[in-house]
Scaffold this active site. Sequence first.
Site, PDB file in Angstrom:
ATOM      1  N   LYS A 194       0.846  -1.202   0.000  1.00 37.57           N
ATOM      2  CA  LYS A 194       0.000   0.000   0.000  1.00 37.57           C
ATOM      3  C   LYS A 194       0.878   1.248   0.000  1.00 37.57           C
ATOM      4  O   LYS A 194       1.618   1.492   0.948  1.00 37.57           O
ATOM      5  CB  LYS A 194      -0.895   0.049   1.244  1.00 37.57           C
ATOM      6  CG  LYS A 194      -1.919   1.175   1.153  1.00 37.57           C
ATOM      7  CD  LYS A 194      -2.644   1.440   2.448  1.00 37.57           C
ATOM      8  CE  LYS A 194      -1.965   2.454   3.309  1.00 37.57           C
ATOM      9  NZ  LYS A 194      -1.823   3.802   2.726  1.00 37.57           N
ATOM     10  N   GLY A 246       7.446   4.799   7.694  1.00 30.54           N
ATOM     11  CA  GLY A 246       6.540   5.903   7.997  1.00 30.54           C
ATOM     12  C   GLY A 246       6.896   6.500   9.337  1.00 30.54           C
ATOM     13  O   GLY A 246       8.046   6.390   9.797  1.00 30.54           O
ATOM     14  N   SER A 247       5.913   7.118   9.973  1.00 32.03           N
ATOM     15  CA  SER A 247       6.199   7.850  11.211  1.00 32.03           C
ATOM     16  C   SER A 247       6.399   6.903  12.386  1.00 32.03           C
ATOM     17  O   SER A 247       5.877   5.776  12.404  1.00 32.03           O
ATOM     18  CB  SER A 247       5.029   8.798  11.498  1.00 32.03           C
ATOM     19  OG  SER A 247       3.849   8.041  11.656  1.00 32.03           O
ATOM     20  N   CYS A 302      13.370  11.433   5.930  1.00 30.79           N
ATOM     21  CA  CYS A 302      13.501  10.859   7.279  1.00 30.79           C
ATOM     22  C   CYS A 302      14.885  11.118   7.856  1.00 30.79           C
ATOM     23  O   CYS A 302      15.042  11.324   9.045  1.00 30.79           O
ATOM     24  CB  CYS A 302      13.219   9.368   7.233  1.00 30.79           C
ATOM     25  SG  CYS A 302      14.160   8.522   5.955  1.00 30.79           S
ATOM     26  N   GLU A 399      10.514  15.748  15.093  1.00 38.49           N
ATOM     27  CA  GLU A 399      10.663  15.682  13.636  1.00 38.49           C
ATOM     28  C   GLU A 399       9.633  16.610  12.980  1.00 38.49           C
ATOM     29  O   GLU A 399       8.446  16.487  13.224  1.00 38.49           O
ATOM     30  CB  GLU A 399      10.436  14.247  13.143  1.00 38.49           C
ATOM     31  CG  GLU A 399      10.737  14.098  11.663  1.00 38.49           C
ATOM     32  CD  GLU A 399      10.425  12.708  11.123  1.00 38.49           C
ATOM     33  OE1 GLU A 399       9.369  12.144  11.490  1.00 38.49           O
ATOM     34  OE2 GLU A 399      11.225  12.202  10.323  1.00 38.49           O
TER      35      GLU A 399
END
Length: 489
Positions: A194, A246-247, A302, A399
């Site tokens: 995805k 991702g996060s 990132c 971040e």
Amino acid sequence: MTKKKEIAIDLNSNWEFEPAPESTAHIKLKKKYDLFIGGKFVKPKSGKYFKTINPTTEEVLAEVAEAGQEDIDLAVKSARKAHKEWSKLSGKERGKYIFRIARLMQERAREFAVIEALDGGKPIREARDIDIPLASAHFFYYAGWADKLEYAFPNRKPKSLGVVAQITPWNFPMLMVAWKIAPALAAGNTVVLKPAETTPLTALKLAELFKDAGLPDGVVNIVTGYGKTGAMMVEHPDVNKVAFTGSTGVGKIIMKAIAGTTKKSTMELGGKAANIIFEDAPIDQAVEGIVNGIFFNQGHVCCAGSRLFIQESVYDLVMRKLKDRMQNLVVGDPLDKNTDVGAINSKKQLDVIDKYIKSGIAEGCEMYQPEGELPKKGYWCKPTLFTNVAQSNKIASEEIFGPVLAIQTFRTVAEVIAKANNTPYGLSAGIWSDKGSKVFNMTSKMKAGVVWANTYNKFDPTSPFGGYKESGHGREGGVQGLEPYLKFE
Ligand code: NAD
């Protein structure tokens, strides 16, 4: 910073960069994209679609299917069925398909680069010169490993895991997909992937390419949707591994969801990297490294060098040169090949960045932004830096994932190591010095998965990438990136 004039987007126009020699293709977007399951594009059983927006113009680019539970069940079923044959193919045969994918991607690089810039807002120069060539390089690299797994892991009898669920973010849509799919296929797994909801179009383009490459049906299934869809993949009982980028927040949710199951995981999460400039650094080169470290891809990186540490003795010099350089950055239309800083990926992300900029000002930090106007439409943020920053300030500890740099100074090596490591993250770092011994000493003491010396944001398929602490676990890239897709007898 200079203001760029508005350019109308003509999807069939000839772009002013060198296309891959074989490419004659024009850029055509469909109005509606379905799910790619079992080698076919199929309508979602959920019946739902969502819009993907061009962040430069705020216009809708296309509607994309939102996969629900029934769709995820079908995708996992199709991957499971395909695994029976795919895992039995010799490594050499699997490698042939992966090589073919790499070559086709190279041939259609121009199409992928333009779609990446349209859907994500990143400068075409970066998509064209970095994202797409690197994505293709990952397929080439892992194709080469497919028939050499026994040599990569001698006496360990490597075997595929089965079906892997892969979930990717929006900052490097195509590259993150390549980092995930290429090693998974080389290791003999099948995939349900995805892409992020704001940048699904290049992954769907890749699905078309899989068909052209003759990849057996069901070996890779591409499903689209929001976090809810991702959660359904993670929780699916017939998935053997979850590979997530991702996060850190979502990474924690996923780790909780798979706790107590036999599912394996790799987590590539957030970062707050230190970029450290010593007085003996090549200063002009270091200034370029600072700019590349934080303004490349609008700071949606990132491993961005978002915390800058400058040795006190060269602070004034570095700051003068950095501000001069920022004044020359071109912010504007991602499809203009002269653009340095493109559009912020979404309204949501722009709001996050704005919130951090306000918090920096409220906490007493001093802000600098170059002069110049931003385009009226679209989502934009000027390259921004803050001085007078304390370790405890939000802009120095959290971040931001935008073009915002928090600057501090230091006097000694011990001081800067302590400051650099004072973060819950541990993904990357940069060191600028002409003393090799100093660099080696620092690299062994920095708690960061990747440490760049006298360069920044350099990636290569042969080189492992990944974090410590809250930046995640497992590695992608290199032979280390194969291991998490294998089990051993
Ligand atoms: P995000 O965590 O919001 O979303 C990432 C993906 O996870 C998306 O596809 C999203 O739909 C999906 N998702 C959201 N909630 C989910 C859930 N509950 N279960 C399963 N899937 C879910 O991150 P983002 O905003 O897309 O990307 C930015 C983050 O990614 C930053 O923190 C950045 O540092 C990180 N990142 C890390 C690396 C790395 O290699 N370490 C690389 C790129 C980006």
